[in-house]
Design a protein around this motif. Structure first.
Motif, PDB file in Angstrom:
ATOM      1  N   UNK A  60       4.648   1.097  52.920  1.00 56.76           N
ATOM      2  CA  UNK A  60       6.326   1.213  53.505  1.00 56.76           C
ATOM      3  C   UNK A  60       6.557  -0.126  53.962  1.00 56.76           C
ATOM      4  N   UNK A  61       5.848  -1.390  53.604  1.00 58.78           N
ATOM      5  CA  UNK A  61       6.288  -2.636  54.191  1.00 58.78           C
ATOM      6  C   UNK A  61       7.651  -3.045  53.609  1.00 58.78           C
ATOM      7  N   UNK A  62       8.003  -2.672  52.472  1.00 56.25           N
ATOM      8  CA  UNK A  62       9.127  -3.119  51.622  1.00 56.25           C
ATOM      9  C   UNK A  62       9.840  -1.782  51.157  1.00 56.25           C
ATOM     10  N   UNK A  63      11.224  -1.603  51.306  1.00 56.95           N
ATOM     11  CA  UNK A  63      11.850  -0.479  50.920  1.00 56.95           C
ATOM     12  C   UNK A  63      12.388  -0.979  49.346  1.00 56.95           C
ATOM     13  N   UNK A  64      12.178   0.157  48.571  1.00 59.74           N
ATOM     14  CA  UNK A  64      12.604   0.166  47.202  1.00 59.74           C
ATOM     15  C   UNK A  64      13.747   1.009  46.676  1.00 59.74           C
ATOM     16  N   UNK A  65      14.928   0.246  46.307  1.00 58.80           N
ATOM     17  CA  UNK A  65      16.056   1.219  46.005  1.00 58.80           C
ATOM     18  C   UNK A  65      16.601   1.040  44.564  1.00 58.80           C
ATOM     19  N   UNK A  66      17.256   1.972  44.076  1.00 57.15           N
ATOM     20  CA  UNK A  66      17.867   1.915  42.840  1.00 57.15           C
ATOM     21  C   UNK A  66      19.286   2.237  42.529  1.00 57.15           C
ATOM     22  N   UNK A  92       6.357  -9.920  42.487  1.00 54.16           N
ATOM     23  CA  UNK A  92       6.703 -11.260  42.835  1.00 54.16           C
ATOM     24  C   UNK A  92       7.797 -11.032  43.651  1.00 54.16           C
ATOM     25  N   UNK A  93       8.748 -10.152  43.754  1.00 52.43           N
ATOM     26  CA  UNK A  93       9.799  -9.980  44.768  1.00 52.43           C
ATOM     27  C   UNK A  93       9.020  -9.523  46.246  1.00 52.43           C
ATOM     28  N   UNK A  94       8.126  -8.462  45.823  1.00 54.20           N
ATOM     29  CA  UNK A  94       7.503  -8.008  47.329  1.00 54.20           C
ATOM     30  C   UNK A  94       6.692  -9.156  47.922  1.00 54.20           C
ATOM     31  N   UNK A  98       9.846 -11.811  53.320  1.00 56.42           N
ATOM     32  CA  UNK A  98       9.350 -11.978  54.708  1.00 56.42           C
ATOM     33  C   UNK A  98       9.789 -10.643  55.473  1.00 56.42           C
ATOM     34  N   UNK A  99       9.029  -9.721  55.452  1.00 59.37           N
ATOM     35  CA  UNK A  99       9.854  -8.592  56.122  1.00 59.37           C
ATOM     36  C   UNK A  99       9.500  -8.499  57.417  1.00 59.37           C
ATOM     37  N   UNK A 100      10.621  -8.328  58.132  1.00 60.32           N
ATOM     38  CA  UNK A 100      10.627  -8.290  59.590  1.00 60.32           C
ATOM     39  C   UNK A 100      11.285  -6.870  60.119  1.00 60.32           C
ATOM     40  N   UNK A 101      10.733  -6.154  60.649  1.00 65.22           N
ATOM     41  CA  UNK A 101      11.266  -4.734  61.141  1.00 65.22           C
ATOM     42  C   UNK A 101      11.477  -3.987  60.209  1.00 65.22           C
ATOM     43  N   UNK A 102      10.867  -3.988  58.904  1.00 62.34           N
ATOM     44  CA  UNK A 102      11.111  -3.129  57.880  1.00 62.34           C
ATOM     45  C   UNK A 102      12.461  -3.684  57.090  1.00 62.34           C
ATOM     46  N   UNK A 103      12.790  -5.040  56.898  1.00 62.82           N
ATOM     47  CA  UNK A 103      14.060  -5.203  56.410  1.00 62.82           C
ATOM     48  C   UNK A 103      13.891  -5.719  55.239  1.00 62.82           C
ATOM     49  N   UNK A 104      12.492  -5.820  54.917  1.00 60.94           N
ATOM     50  CA  UNK A 104      12.500  -6.371  53.360  1.00 60.94           C
ATOM     51  C   UNK A 104      12.849  -5.217  52.262  1.00 60.94           C
ATOM     52  N   UNK A 105      13.506  -5.753  51.361  1.00 63.30           N
ATOM     53  CA  UNK A 105      14.203  -4.796  50.386  1.00 63.30           C
ATOM     54  C   UNK A 105      14.188  -5.106  48.831  1.00 63.30           C
ATOM     55  N   UNK A 106      13.735  -4.271  47.922  1.00 67.97           N
ATOM     56  CA  UNK A 106      13.767  -4.395  46.796  1.00 67.97           C
ATOM     57  C   UNK A 106      14.895  -3.555  45.840  1.00 67.97           C
ATOM     58  N   UNK A 139      14.215 -11.739  49.842  1.00 63.30           N
ATOM     59  CA  UNK A 139      13.088 -12.737  50.197  1.00 63.30           C
ATOM     60  C   UNK A 139      13.883 -14.295  50.348  1.00 63.30           C
ATOM     61  N   UNK A 140      13.001 -15.024  50.509  1.00 61.73           N
ATOM     62  CA  UNK A 140      13.441 -16.559  50.919  1.00 61.73           C
ATOM     63  C   UNK A 140      14.275 -17.239  49.559  1.00 61.73           C
ATOM     64  N   UNK A 141      14.119 -16.537  48.275  1.00 65.37           N
ATOM     65  CA  UNK A 141      14.397 -17.329  47.336  1.00 65.37           C
ATOM     66  C   UNK A 141      13.205 -18.240  46.751  1.00 65.37           C
ATOM     67  N   UNK A 142      13.640 -19.030  45.648  1.00 62.12           N
ATOM     68  CA  UNK A 142      13.112 -20.029  44.969  1.00 62.12           C
ATOM     69  C   UNK A 142      13.826 -21.384  45.052  1.00 62.12           C
TER      70      UNK A 142
END
Length: 213
Positions: A60-66, A92-94, A98-106, A139-142
């Motif tokens: 559950x560390x990163x939300x995945x949406x479609x 790679x995305x996951x 840098x997930x903070x308070x569940x803010x990570x999202x793919x 995420x932070x990007x490349x």
């Protein structure tokens, strides 16, 4: 004795092991030049499998949406290899987030882009690539200096990385007659894969089948 959740996970692991074994046997990583074993593929079934695999590995560390276009017709491709493409991109995305308070999202998206065409090297011919699949993350990007080289072998930002994941993505997409590109965002990254359709036609409205939404 395994309970229901454990049995489902064990089945997923066995299926994924078989898929990876078959993929390695077919491709021999980068040296395999055999013609692809292709069939008509529902890309949303591919993405459903990718979502299942990524969710199992990151919890559950990163939300995945479609955000899918349900009208897309099949693409002519190899399902195992296409799963590998989007699994590599999603992992790679996951890892980059840098997930903070569940803010990570793919976010996985699909769309029909009839105006997109790819120039064929050594020819004036341009091939239509209307089939778009994207993997977005926040995420932070490349870094800008690394962007021109990310699809080259042995280029990586990970301390323990081998730098083969994106190079393999580029090879598989190229073998499918498509292209992949990196698009920086204000916050995060987008990897866009463009593929030819099974038939060059405008998709008719249809319902997604066999996809957990």
């Amino acid at each position: 004795m395994l309970d229901g959740n454990d049995r489902a996970l064990a089945k997923l692991i066995c299926e994924e092991t078989d898929r990876i074994r078959d993929l390695v046997d077919q491709m021999e990583v980068f040296s395999d030049e055999r013609p692809l074993d292709r069939a008509a593929i529902n890309i949303h079934i591919v993405m459903s499998r990718v979502k299942q695999l990524v969710a199992a590995s990151i919890g559950d560390s990163v939300a995945i949406r479609e955000d899918y276009d349900p009208s897309l017709p099949p693409v002519l491709g190899n399902q195992d290899q296409l799963v590998q493409v989007f699994l590599n991109l999603a992992k790679n995305a996951a890892e980059s987030i840098e997930a903070e308070d569940g803010a990570g999202e793919i976010i996985f998206t699909t769309a029909f882009r009839p105006g997109v065409k790819l120039a064929v090297p050594g020819s004036t011919e341009r091939v239509s690539l209307p089939f778009e699949v994207c993997v977005h993350d926040n995420g932070p990007g490349i870094s800008e200096d690394l962007r021109p080289h990310i699809f080259e072998a042995f280029v990586t930002t990970k301390p323990q990385g081998r730098g083969l994941g994106l190079a393999l993505v580029a090879k598989i997409v190229r073998d499918h007659g498509g292209m992949v590109e990196y698009i920086p965002r204000e916050r995060g990254s987008t990897f866009r894969v463009l593929l030819p359709m099974l038939r060059q036609q405008t998709p008719a409205k249809s319902e997604l089948e066999g996809v957990d939404r």
